[in-house]
Enzyme design. Structure first.
Site, PDB file in Angstrom:
ATOM      1  N   PRO A  25       0.702  -1.607   0.383  1.00 37.96           N
ATOM      2  CA  PRO A  25       0.249  -0.546   0.448  1.00 37.96           C
ATOM      3  C   PRO A  25       1.016   1.407  -0.504  1.00 37.96           C
ATOM      4  CG  PRO A  25      -0.113  -0.879   2.247  1.00 37.96           C
ATOM      5  CD  PRO A  25       0.746  -1.900   0.787  1.00 37.96           C
ATOM      6  N   GLU A  29       3.608  -8.086   8.595  1.00 39.03           N
ATOM      7  CA  GLU A  29       4.011  -5.842   8.658  1.00 39.03           C
ATOM      8  C   GLU A  29       4.648  -5.377   7.543  1.00 39.03           C
ATOM      9  OE1 GLU A  29       2.754  -2.998  10.745  1.00 39.03           O
ATOM     10  OE2 GLU A  29       1.474  -5.060  11.137  1.00 39.03           O
ATOM     11  N   ARG A  88      -3.445  -9.527 -19.887  1.00 43.22           N
ATOM     12  CA  ARG A  88      -4.286  -8.957 -21.322  1.00 43.22           C
ATOM     13  C   ARG A  88      -4.194  -7.883 -22.385  1.00 43.22           C
ATOM     14  NH1 ARG A  88      -7.446  -5.070 -21.132  1.00 43.22           N
ATOM     15  NH2 ARG A  88      -9.591  -5.705 -22.030  1.00 43.22           N
ATOM     16  N   ASP A 136     -10.141   0.526 -24.097  1.00 45.62           N
ATOM     17  CA  ASP A 136     -10.628  -0.156 -21.891  1.00 45.62           C
ATOM     18  C   ASP A 136      -9.873   1.479 -21.748  1.00 45.62           C
ATOM     19  OD1 ASP A 136     -10.832  -2.724 -22.867  1.00 45.62           O
ATOM     20  OD2 ASP A 136      -8.351  -2.996 -22.286  1.00 45.62           O
TER      21      ASP A 136
END
Length: 273
Positions: free
Chosen positions: A92, A119, A161, A176
């Site tokens: 993150p 962590e 893809r 897209d």
């Protein structure tokens, strides 16, 4: 492309055997290797974590299992003829994963994923392997997961893809959402298929007109409408020069105005004139 994933939960990566990614593996377009990190531990408990220096809650993944596993993974890859490895660390605290980054990664011949648990991984592991290959720390969103395996699945599907031959129609990803080029900062608009009427609901007449120019314009206008509604920040960050005259007319109808710095701004609806 070769993909290596190092994890303490190999079973979490089973979805890599299905859908487009699974078919690409079966055709030999993707060589996917999943490695159980605990096989590189040397105590009877197969320990991969320890308490953090400096105190605090949680555990940190140890250096030795990661180092030994990555060394062996690199060696086996080189023996198999792979080259140009890139290490992808789902976290993150990494850079946002975007379609642009997916395109960049799809051009790499070899990706090594290191999804963490607890962590995270001792920082020295990333610092060490950054001296041997590019290291991409990547976030799939502003939230925290229990582990990085789900992020690996997201990144792998987005990248795979884009590889030649993986999609049945090579043009499928051209329009897209976020696709490089005309759709770089837009969301794709609504799509329709047969039957032409369902539960009293029809489809826009323009889609039945056979007029390709009008259809293309309608789709682009709808992309602007959806983007303005769901992701106005995408329009705000664009330079006005990225849009043609008709684009700017469409934005004007929706309340967007060019600013002095060459971008667009829309007065919040709650603000009175």
């Amino acid at each position: 492309m070769r993909l290596d994933v190092v994890t303490i939960f190999p079973e979490y990566l089973e979805p890599l055997n299905v859908s487009l990614v699974g078919k690409a593996r079966a055709r030999g377009q993707l060589d996917v290797q999943v490695h159980d990190l605990r096989q590189w531990t040397y105590d009877r408990h197969n320990t991969v974590d320890d308490t953090p220096y400096g105190g605090g809650p949680g555990m940190v993944m140890k250096t030795d299992p990661w180092g030994d596993c990555l060394d062996d993974t690199l060696a086996s890859g080189y023996e198999a003829g792979a080259h140009g490895p890139v290490m992808v660390v789902p976290t993150p605290s990494g850079r946002p994963f975007t379609q642009e980054l997916a395109v960049e990664l799809s051009a790499k011949p070899w990706l090594i994923f290191t999804p963490a648990r607890y962590e995270g991984i001792d920082r020295r592991v990333m610092d060490e392997y950054a001296t041997r290959m590019p290291v991409y720390e990547v976030s799939i969103g502003d939230y925290v997961l229990a582990g990085g395996e789900a992020a690996v699945l997201v990144i792998t599907e987005a990248v795979a893809r884009l590889l030649p031959g993986v999609l049945g129609n090579a043009e499928s990803h051209r329009d897209d959402s976020f696709a490089p080029g005309a759709m770089a900062n837009l969301l794709e608009g609504p799509v329709y298929t047969k039957p032409p009427e369902w539960r009293g609901r029809g489809i826009p007449d323009v889609l039945l007109s056979g007029h390709h120019g009008k259809i293309a314009r309608w789709r682009r206008d709808e992309a602007f409408r959806r983007t303005a509604e769901n992701r106005p920040d995408l329009i705000e960050r664009c330079e006005a020069s990225a849009f043609d005259k008709k684009d700017r007319e469409t934005l004007s109808v929706m309340g967007w105005r060019p600013t002095d710095d060459g971008r667009f701004w829309r007065r919040p609806q709650a603000v009175e004139e």
